[in-house]
Write an enzyme that holds these catalytic residues in place. Sequence first.
Site, mmCIF file in Angstrom:
data_model
loop_
_atom_site.group_PDB
_atom_site.id
_atom_site.type_symbol
_atom_site.label_atom_id
_atom_site.label_comp_id
_atom_site.label_asym_id
_atom_site.label_seq_id
_atom_site.Cartn_x
_atom_site.Cartn_y
_atom_site.Cartn_z
ATOM 1 N N GLU A 109 -18.714 -10.296 -12.744
ATOM 2 C CA GLU A 109 -18.465 -11.251 -13.833
ATOM 3 C C GLU A 109 -17.077 -11.054 -14.415
ATOM 4 O OE1 GLU A 109 -18.999 -13.799 -15.169
ATOM 5 O OE2 GLU A 109 -21.031 -14.237 -15.766
ATOM 6 N N ASP A 110 -16.530 -12.102 -14.987
ATOM 7 C CA ASP A 110 -15.253 -11.964 -15.679
ATOM 8 C C ASP A 110 -15.446 -11.437 -17.099
ATOM 9 O OD1 ASP A 110 -16.550 -14.387 -16.132
ATOM 10 O OD2 ASP A 110 -14.724 -15.436 -16.693
ATOM 11 N N ASP A 113 -20.388 -11.913 -22.951
ATOM 12 C CA ASP A 113 -20.239 -12.299 -24.347
ATOM 13 C C ASP A 113 -21.597 -12.072 -25.026
ATOM 14 O OD1 ASP A 113 -19.579 -13.757 -26.681
ATOM 15 O OD2 ASP A 113 -18.254 -15.068 -25.560
ATOM 16 N N PHE A 162 -10.694 -15.045 -28.716
ATOM 17 C CA PHE A 162 -10.808 -16.007 -27.616
ATOM 18 C C PHE A 162 -9.713 -15.719 -26.596
ATOM 19 C CE2 PHE A 162 -10.637 -19.801 -25.152
ATOM 20 C CZ PHE A 162 -11.962 -20.219 -25.104
ATOM 21 N N ARG A 175 -6.566 -20.687 -16.378
ATOM 22 C CA ARG A 175 -7.253 -19.769 -15.455
ATOM 23 C C ARG A 175 -6.278 -19.054 -14.525
ATOM 24 N NH1 ARG A 175 -12.889 -20.758 -15.626
ATOM 25 N NH2 ARG A 175 -13.498 -22.932 -15.898
HETATM 26 C C1 PRP Z 1 -18.471 -17.386 -19.073
HETATM 27 C C2 PRP Z 1 -18.492 -16.138 -18.194
HETATM 28 C C3 PRP Z 1 -19.936 -15.786 -18.108
HETATM 29 C C4 PRP Z 1 -20.502 -16.292 -19.427
HETATM 30 C C5 PRP Z 1 -20.697 -15.149 -20.345
HETATM 31 O O1 PRP Z 1 -18.636 -18.510 -18.275
HETATM 32 O O2 PRP Z 1 -17.940 -16.381 -16.922
HETATM 33 O O3 PRP Z 1 -20.580 -16.421 -17.023
HETATM 34 O O4 PRP Z 1 -19.562 -17.215 -19.984
HETATM 35 O O5 PRP Z 1 -21.187 -15.564 -21.576
HETATM 36 P P1 PRP Z 1 -22.559 -15.024 -22.196
HETATM 37 O O6 PRP Z 1 -22.562 -13.521 -22.060
HETATM 38 O O7 PRP Z 1 -22.477 -15.483 -23.629
HETATM 39 O O8 PRP Z 1 -23.697 -15.668 -21.461
HETATM 40 P P2 PRP Z 1 -18.305 -19.996 -18.799
HETATM 41 O O9 PRP Z 1 -19.557 -20.600 -19.338
HETATM 42 O O10 PRP Z 1 -17.131 -19.933 -19.711
HETATM 43 O O11 PRP Z 1 -17.967 -20.783 -17.458
HETATM 44 P P3 PRP Z 1 -16.720 -20.600 -16.460
HETATM 45 O O12 PRP Z 1 -16.854 -19.217 -15.853
HETATM 46 O O13 PRP Z 1 -16.877 -21.690 -15.458
HETATM 47 O O14 PRP Z 1 -15.439 -20.727 -17.263
#
Ligand code: PRP
Length: 186
Positions: A109-110, A113, A162, A175
Amino acid sequence: MGAAGEQTRKASADDGRVLISAEQIQKRVGEMAAEIAADYPEGPLYLISILKGAFIFLADLSRAMKRPAVRIEFMGISSYGNEKTSSGQVKVTRDLDVNIEGQNVLIVEDIIDSGVTLTYLTRVLEQRHPKSLAIATLLDKPERRVRPVEVKYVGFRIPDKFVVGYGLDFAEDYRNLSDIRVLGEE
Ligand code: PRP
């Protein structure tokens, strides 16, 4: 600025304060790759990444990993409604092409949150009976957590700001930046 102006505003590579430089990221990704490779000495290792944010981290982490049998897989996940909150409903929009039963699996994962996405994903993948299932994330925002998540490998713990770059977006921009920046701070 009107709506049209906002739509035509171009993201700039100079936007935002650099929180983590490209050099810091590359050094840490190399350390994580070495640690992971040492922890999984044999057999295939499935790296499962959630689109889209983790694609750059996945590319760098996998290339820094000195082991041949690294399998790359992608999943898509979306949440109902506007927000991924503790009550948010999450669903798989793109599933794996492979059977992971009996395999070593690492979710890449990136950012973590609230923890809602990974709580859901680990439940889905555990039902498929992998040999092992663990999580590697480049960024962790522990202050935001509403669901506990057990994370085996963390690149950087960051404050509740953010952030964009290195795969992370704001409205699909930024990105492609090679560092991680805090938007709204110069
Ligand atoms: C981000 C990230 C995780 C998720 C984490 O994805 O890549 O998948 O949010 O958040 P959480 O811990 O609150 O569930 P995002 O929805 O921004 O989509 P993206 O990766 O396509 O930008």
